[in-house]
Every structure is written in structure tokens, then in C-alpha cells.
Design a protein around this motif. Structure first.
Motif, short mmCIF file in Angstrom:
data_model
loop_
_atom_site.label_atom_id
_atom_site.label_comp_id
_atom_site.label_asym_id
_atom_site.label_seq_id
_atom_site.Cartn_x
_atom_site.Cartn_y
_atom_site.Cartn_z
N LEU A 166 0.85 -1.19 0.00
CA LEU A 166 0.00 0.00 0.00
C LEU A 166 0.88 1.23 0.00
O LEU A 166 1.83 1.32 0.79
N ALA A 167 0.59 2.20 -0.88
CA ALA A 167 1.42 3.40 -0.99
C ALA A 167 0.55 4.64 -1.03
O ALA A 167 -0.54 4.64 -1.62
N LYS A 168 1.05 5.71 -0.44
CA LYS A 168 0.36 7.00 -0.46
C LYS A 168 1.21 8.00 -1.22
O LYS A 168 2.39 8.17 -0.93
N PHE A 169 0.60 8.66 -2.21
CA PHE A 169 1.32 9.63 -3.04
C PHE A 169 0.86 11.05 -2.73
O PHE A 169 -0.25 11.28 -2.24
N SER A 170 1.74 12.00 -3.07
CA SER A 170 1.40 13.41 -2.90
C SER A 170 2.28 14.22 -3.82
O SER A 170 3.38 13.78 -4.19
N TYR A 173 4.25 13.13 -7.59
CA TYR A 173 3.98 11.75 -8.01
C TYR A 173 5.23 10.97 -8.36
O TYR A 173 5.17 9.89 -8.92
N PRO A 176 6.16 7.61 -3.60
CA PRO A 176 5.15 7.73 -2.55
C PRO A 176 5.76 8.41 -1.33
O PRO A 176 6.96 8.33 -1.09
N TYR A 179 4.67 4.07 2.58
CA TYR A 179 4.10 2.82 2.10
C TYR A 179 4.23 1.72 3.16
O TYR A 179 5.07 1.79 4.06
N SER A 272 7.14 1.44 -6.94
CA SER A 272 5.76 1.51 -6.46
C SER A 272 4.78 1.15 -7.56
O SER A 272 3.58 1.34 -7.42
N THR A 275 2.09 -1.39 -6.47
CA THR A 275 1.41 -1.15 -5.21
C THR A 275 -0.04 -0.70 -5.43
O THR A 275 -0.42 -0.25 -6.50
N GLN A 277 -2.63 2.14 -4.30
CA GLN A 277 -2.59 3.49 -3.74
C GLN A 277 -3.76 3.70 -2.79
O GLN A 277 -4.86 3.21 -3.02
N TYR A 278 -3.51 4.44 -1.70
CA TYR A 278 -4.56 4.76 -0.74
C TYR A 278 -4.51 6.23 -0.38
O TYR A 278 -3.56 6.92 -0.69
#
Length: 278
Positions: A166-170, A173, A176, A179, A272, A275, A277-278
Motif C-alpha cells: 500500500l502506498a500514499k502519493f502526494s 507523483y 510515494p 508505504y 511503487s 502497489t 494506492q490509498y
């Protein structure tokens, strides 16, 4: 062990301070409002883009975290461009882009990630590229990472394989910001030859190198050995816009058991691409 934990905490606080200084340069001083963003069917290699900014600004695009394209070299509020896509290669069915702006005071702004679909002609090409890249990427990514392990005054070798789940991007891009991962390690000369790990990693994009990552893992052999392993890693080189070569140091220990403690150095590949994304 206390000295090591103190060192990791100091590294973490230093990274937070550096990132805070970098983020200060990206103030929310300019808003971007997209007016037109599309690729006409009759001109599949032309990306038509127009937008306005809440203040006069110079602007440029970052497409797919890879291509940089200047839109406005002067300080203006209305921005318009027709971008020739024939010189770029895309491995997906759409384009992701970010608008970067700088106002007259030198304040910088990075917009949210926008998306535009590719026309059918380019989608056919992208399908083929995506399939071949997936096969190539899966083959490369399946290679385990070599480890040099230091335990009880002796050195040994092992292998490990981490899979970000699970990875979070901001922002831009590129990587991440954090993760969650699962990992399997095999070390023939350790008491626990097979270890399974679950971890959380925080990434900071840095100048000179690709990123700095600080994380914490829990490990177990599902028998009698369970422990914790803080780590720090540095991404040093990115290739194919998918993989980043990294070096990692990790310290492993079992709380309240001084016989279970060892450290390791490893080299691996991070991506990533696979993965959620969340």
C-alpha cells in the motif's frame, strides 16, 4: 543498542527538518484552474492545455514524473500551450501531469495531479508497451536483494525480498510519501533462518540522491523469535522510470532478549508500480 536508536532518531529529526525547509519553498500562494486539457482525435500527438493562475506566474509541466515542459516563461495569468507528444514515450493509457508555478516573489507552487486520456491510436501503442514493460519489470523485480549480515561478531550473507503493498502519493507523483510492505528474508547462518516482516516506511525526496527513507518493521519466524527492526535507506539511482536502486541499513533485535540482535546492509530495487494506492 541505545546509541543506535539515538542515532536513528537524530537522523529522522534531521530529515524532517530538511524536508520542512524544502516544503517551505512550495507555499500555497497560487491556485491553478484548468480550462482545457485534452488530446483531439484528429491530432493524436497534440496535447492542448490552457489554464489560469490566481496570480501572475511562470509555469512548467512535469508529465508522468519524467518530462519537464515549459509553458510560460513570463509572469502571466493566462497560460496556453499545444504540446507535441510525438517525442515522448508513454507506458500507460493516460497521462499524469503536474503544473509548477513561480510568482514574482519567488514563491513556488506545485498543483495536484491532473490526468488526460490518450487517443485510440496511442492507446494501442501504449497497450503493447505496457505489456512488455510489465513482463520486463516483473522479471527484474523478482530478483531478491543480497544482504551482508553482522551477528555475534561474525559476518554472513543472506537474501531478502521486500514488496510494497500500500502506498500514499502526494505532490509530483515521483515517489510515494509512505508505504506499507511485506518481506521475506533467508539467512542460512542465523538462528532464525527464515523471517517474515511487515513494515512501514516514510520517504523524503532529497537533492543529490533520489530519496531518503526511514522505516520500522516487525519480524517473526512464527515460532519463538519475534522482534523489531528500525531501518534507514537511500535511493541512489532511478532507471526506466520504474525502478530505483537503493542501499539500506537495518538493525534487528528481540526486546528483552540480548541473544537475538543483528544488523544488515543490503542493496535492492524499489518500485511503487505494483502497489495499491490509498
Amino acid at each position: 543498542m541505545k546509541q543506535l536508536i539515538t542515532l536513528l532518531l537524530l537522523l529522522f529529526l534531521s530529515a524532517i527538518q530538511i524536508v520542512a525547509q524544502i516544503e517551505d519553498d512550495y507555499q500555497d500562494s497560487i491556485e491553478v484552474y484548468i480550462l482545457d486539457s485534452y488530446i483531439p482525435m484528429e491530432k493524436p500527438n497534440s496535447f492542448l492545455l490552457s489554464f489560469i493562475t490566481s496570480d501572475s506566474a511562470k509555469t512548467f509541466l512535469i508529465i508522468n514524473g519524467r518530462y519537464s515542459i515549459i509553458i510560460s516563461e513570463e509572469y502571466v495569468e493566462n497560460h496556453k500551450a499545444e504540446i507535441d507528444l510525438s517525442q515522448y514515450k508513454f507506458d500507460s493509457l493516460s497521462i499524469l501531469y503536474v503544473v509548477n508555478a513561480e510568482d514574482k516573489r519567488g514563491n513556488k507552487y506545485r498543483s495536484q495531479v491532473y490526468e488526460v486520456d490518450l487517443p485510440v491510436e496511442r492507446k494501442i501503442e501504449s497497450h503493447a508497451n505496457l505489456f512488455s514493460n510489465c513482463l520486463f519489470g516483473a522479471a527484474i523485480y523478482a530478483i531478491p536483494s543480497p544482504q551482508l549480515i553482522f551477528a555475534s561478531g561474525k559476518n554472513s550473507f543472506g537474501i531478502t525480498k521486500e514488496i510494497p503493498v500500500l502506498a500514499k502519493f502526494s505532490g509530483g507523483y515521483n515517489f510515494p510519501v509512505s508505504y506499507f510492505s511485506i518481506e521475506y528474508s533467508h539467512s542460512p547462518k542465523l538462528i532464525a533462518k527464515n523471517l517474515f516482516r511487515v513494515g512501514y516506511k516514510q520517504l523524503f525526496e532529497m537533492p543529490v540522491v533520489e530519496y531518503l527513507s526511514i522505516g520500522i518493521n516487525g519480524f517473526s519466524n512464527f515460532k519463538s523469535i519475534n522482534g523489531v527492526s528500525p531501518e534507514i535507506s537511500i535511493g541512489v539511482y532511478r532507471f526506466s522510470n520504474l525502478f530505483t536502486v537503493y542501499g539500506r541499513y537495518r538493525y534487528n533485535f528481540k526486546p528483552n532478549d540480548s541473544t537475538i540482535k543483528f544488523s544488515e546492509l543490503s542493496i535492492g530495487l524499489f518500485t511503487s508500480f505494483f502497489t495499491i494506492q490509498y
